[in-house]
Enzyme design. Sequence first.
Site, mmCIF file in Angstrom:
data_model
loop_
_atom_site.group_PDB
_atom_site.id
_atom_site.type_symbol
_atom_site.label_atom_id
_atom_site.label_comp_id
_atom_site.label_asym_id
_atom_site.label_seq_id
_atom_site.Cartn_x
_atom_site.Cartn_y
_atom_site.Cartn_z
ATOM 1 N N LYS A 45 37.283 36.211 30.622
ATOM 2 C CA LYS A 45 36.176 37.045 30.156
ATOM 3 C C LYS A 45 36.675 38.033 29.092
ATOM 4 O O LYS A 45 36.118 38.156 28.032
ATOM 5 C CB LYS A 45 35.584 37.782 31.356
ATOM 6 C CG LYS A 45 34.417 38.663 31.048
ATOM 7 C CD LYS A 45 33.818 39.178 32.360
ATOM 8 C CE LYS A 45 32.865 40.319 32.115
ATOM 9 N NZ LYS A 45 32.296 40.852 33.366
ATOM 10 N N GLU B 80 48.240 37.528 32.855
ATOM 11 C CA GLU B 80 48.631 36.221 33.378
ATOM 12 C C GLU B 80 48.083 35.098 32.512
ATOM 13 O O GLU B 80 48.788 34.165 32.123
ATOM 14 C CB GLU B 80 48.098 36.023 34.806
ATOM 15 C CG GLU B 80 48.748 36.895 35.858
ATOM 16 C CD GLU B 80 48.011 38.213 36.057
ATOM 17 O OE1 GLU B 80 47.347 38.693 35.110
ATOM 18 O OE2 GLU B 80 48.118 38.777 37.161
ATOM 19 N N GLY C 12 33.335 38.598 37.076
ATOM 20 C CA GLY C 12 34.263 37.466 37.161
ATOM 21 C C GLY C 12 34.032 36.602 38.389
ATOM 22 O O GLY C 12 33.939 35.374 38.304
ATOM 23 N N ARG C 13 33.904 37.234 39.556
ATOM 24 C CA ARG C 13 33.783 36.449 40.798
ATOM 25 C C ARG C 13 32.379 35.878 40.983
ATOM 26 O O ARG C 13 32.116 35.199 41.965
ATOM 27 C CB ARG C 13 34.194 37.300 41.995
ATOM 28 C CG ARG C 13 33.474 38.632 42.118
ATOM 29 C CD ARG C 13 34.170 39.524 43.129
ATOM 30 N NE ARG C 13 33.601 40.864 43.183
ATOM 31 C CZ ARG C 13 33.937 41.871 42.384
ATOM 32 N NH1 ARG C 13 34.831 41.696 41.431
ATOM 33 N NH2 ARG C 13 33.395 43.062 42.515
ATOM 34 N N GLU D 163 36.770 41.260 47.224
ATOM 35 C CA GLU D 163 36.834 42.072 46.014
ATOM 36 C C GLU D 163 35.514 42.842 45.861
ATOM 37 O O GLU D 163 35.477 43.953 45.351
ATOM 38 C CB GLU D 163 37.093 41.196 44.782
ATOM 39 C CG GLU D 163 37.646 41.983 43.611
ATOM 40 C CD GLU D 163 38.237 41.110 42.521
ATOM 41 O OE1 GLU D 163 39.389 41.331 42.147
ATOM 42 O OE2 GLU D 163 37.537 40.200 42.037
ATOM 43 N N HIS E 146 44.019 22.726 64.937
ATOM 44 C CA HIS E 146 45.373 22.454 65.425
ATOM 45 C C HIS E 146 46.339 23.556 65.029
ATOM 46 O O HIS E 146 47.551 23.360 65.075
ATOM 47 C CB HIS E 146 45.834 21.088 64.911
ATOM 48 C CG HIS E 146 44.956 19.986 65.420
ATOM 49 N ND1 HIS E 146 45.274 19.242 66.540
ATOM 50 C CD2 HIS E 146 43.745 19.555 65.005
ATOM 51 C CE1 HIS E 146 44.297 18.377 66.766
ATOM 52 N NE2 HIS E 146 43.347 18.549 65.850
ATOM 53 N N LYS F 33 48.292 46.534 38.350
ATOM 54 C CA LYS F 33 48.419 45.950 37.001
ATOM 55 C C LYS F 33 49.126 46.920 36.065
ATOM 56 O O LYS F 33 50.027 46.555 35.326
ATOM 57 C CB LYS F 33 47.014 45.700 36.415
ATOM 58 C CG LYS F 33 46.352 44.431 36.824
ATOM 59 C CD LYS F 33 45.173 44.212 35.854
ATOM 60 C CE LYS F 33 44.117 43.312 36.441
ATOM 61 N NZ LYS F 33 42.883 43.281 35.662
HETATM 62 C C1 G6Q Z 1 36.508 39.273 39.328
HETATM 63 C C2 G6Q Z 1 37.558 40.077 38.758
HETATM 64 C C3 G6Q Z 1 38.813 39.321 38.406
HETATM 65 C C4 G6Q Z 1 38.770 38.617 37.057
HETATM 66 C C5 G6Q Z 1 40.192 38.245 36.645
HETATM 67 C C6 G6Q Z 1 40.240 37.494 35.342
HETATM 68 O O1 G6Q Z 1 35.413 39.666 39.632
HETATM 69 O O2 G6Q Z 1 37.044 40.801 37.702
HETATM 70 O O3 G6Q Z 1 39.213 38.404 39.378
HETATM 71 O O4 G6Q Z 1 37.943 37.495 37.115
HETATM 72 O O5 G6Q Z 1 40.977 39.393 36.572
HETATM 73 O O6 G6Q Z 1 39.693 38.258 34.316
HETATM 74 P P1 G6Q Z 1 39.430 37.637 32.918
HETATM 75 O O7 G6Q Z 1 38.393 36.574 33.063
HETATM 76 O O8 G6Q Z 1 38.972 38.758 32.033
HETATM 77 O O9 G6Q Z 1 40.730 37.041 32.431
#
Ligand code: G6Q
Length: 551
Positions: free
Chosen positions: A211, A217, A275-276, A361, A392, A512
Amino acid sequence: MSQAMNPTRSTTTAWASLTAHFEAIKDRTLRELFDTDPERAARYSLEGTGLFVDFSKNRITDETLQLLQRLAKESGLRSKIDAMFSGEKINITENRAVLHVALRAPKGEAIIVDGVDVVPEVHAVLDKMSGFADRVRSGDWKGFTGKPIKTVVNVGIGGSDLGPVMAYEALRHYSQRSLAFRFVSNVDGTDIAEATYDLDPETTLFLVASKTFTTLETMTNAHSARTWLLESANGLKNEKAVANHFVAISTNEKEVAKFGIDTENMFGFWDWVGGRYSMDSAIGLSTMLAIGPEKFRQMLAGFHAMDDHFRTAPFEENLPVIMALLSIWYNDFFGAQTAAVLPYEQYLKRFPAYLQQLTMESNGKHVQLSGDPVTQNTGAIYWGEPGTNGQHSFYQLIHQGTRLIPCDFIGFSRSLNPIDTHHDILIANVFAQAEALAFGKTAEQVKAEGTADWLVPHRVFEGNRPSNVILAKELTPEILGTLVALYEHIVFVQGVVWQIDSFDQWGVELGKVLANRIVPELQGQDELKHDSSTNALIERYRKTRSESRPG
Ligand code: G6Q
């Protein structure tokens, strides 16, 4: 923490009534509740949007349900639902609307954010994704050397990874098998190294899903992917190849262009998609590439069916509302710390991991919208594994441990891979587990089997352990959308009752920031100014990383 500061407790009369009611019924058993009410299963189950939910094996009575409904009403749930669906900025700490529901709104519906109807924009991106997906799937989209794409690698993390992986695994049955899919998320170099190990750059397409397009990462992995594409032994050795082998999914056009990706090959979304909550936005491009545009739209229709149900069904018949209120009943009154989600469907193997982010989250929060501390527990720890594997390993603790763990079982009447009696055996286990958890096995029953007296306590199952059973006919793209939306809205209702912001995630920031500070310290020799523990760990790493490998 002062009781008066908590709107949930101070502004709802239901909370106090539920507290008193809990004291009155906490020792009643499911055996007794079923024995005294032959209609219980019929009265405490609901069907809608392709899902059947049996919630009769919960430690509730009619009064519990009435009080929980009252709690929802007194918490302002109806107006909060309307606020979300109408694009109000309910994510107050980020001053954003929360409109994942717009991602699956059919053409013609209007949802206005800052004076703009966002639905046409959503469909424009969907159309662009569809055109691209068709080209890749048909082999019309070519790599730099003219070969069709064979492997798609999604590079993303968190919300830009967990949804796509889960959906790919869930819908693999419907996927185009000539295309392979891999997912790289971890900054651990092993992830990208193993994902690309046996791939051919000429036939590999990377989707950089971010996003912000600044996530450490993902950017680190995307740069390594670029290096691999261009400079590995069979690399393409030409910068221009990036255009054929990389596309971006992002809201940040500037950073995408800086990376060298043609913004023509960028699929956008908006700041009102968290994001989620983004697996049904352009972040789901890998899903669309796998199952094709038509099935992707069926998945969106499933999401939308649940959205409509959630928005319009009376609370008494509203699946997300009921399931959320039950989760609050265990979390805040019984003191349950966790909740297990147990899909009896191998294709849903990543569903619990996906739900962990969605739930934890969103609702792992310690202050209310007002900034005051919460005075009841918020988000439970969600976890799970597909059945029957979990049986199991950890089910022992659910059956005979000392903790109360409410369970959601998810099963399907038909298998996508009907082989002999596998499916009957699988589903028999769903029903058996829910039955055993609820009703257990008494000392009398154990004794009647001829068990030695000393062994009896070990073999007694107390029972009285609650569960929901969610059944659908078959795992289809549509049902997957419905299931995900069910849990999205459960999370929403929980957040409303707890009066928290379910849509921010400040808790992931501090780590972070500190990591960014420590990276150069690992690589240099500057004097360290952390606590003694962190200093010593960094020093040990500095020393041992440069020591030669044994052998
Ligand atoms: C979700 C969070 C988080 C996010 C990641 C990746 O709700 O905001 O998990 O999706 O940190 O972020 P980017 O899509 O910006 O790389």
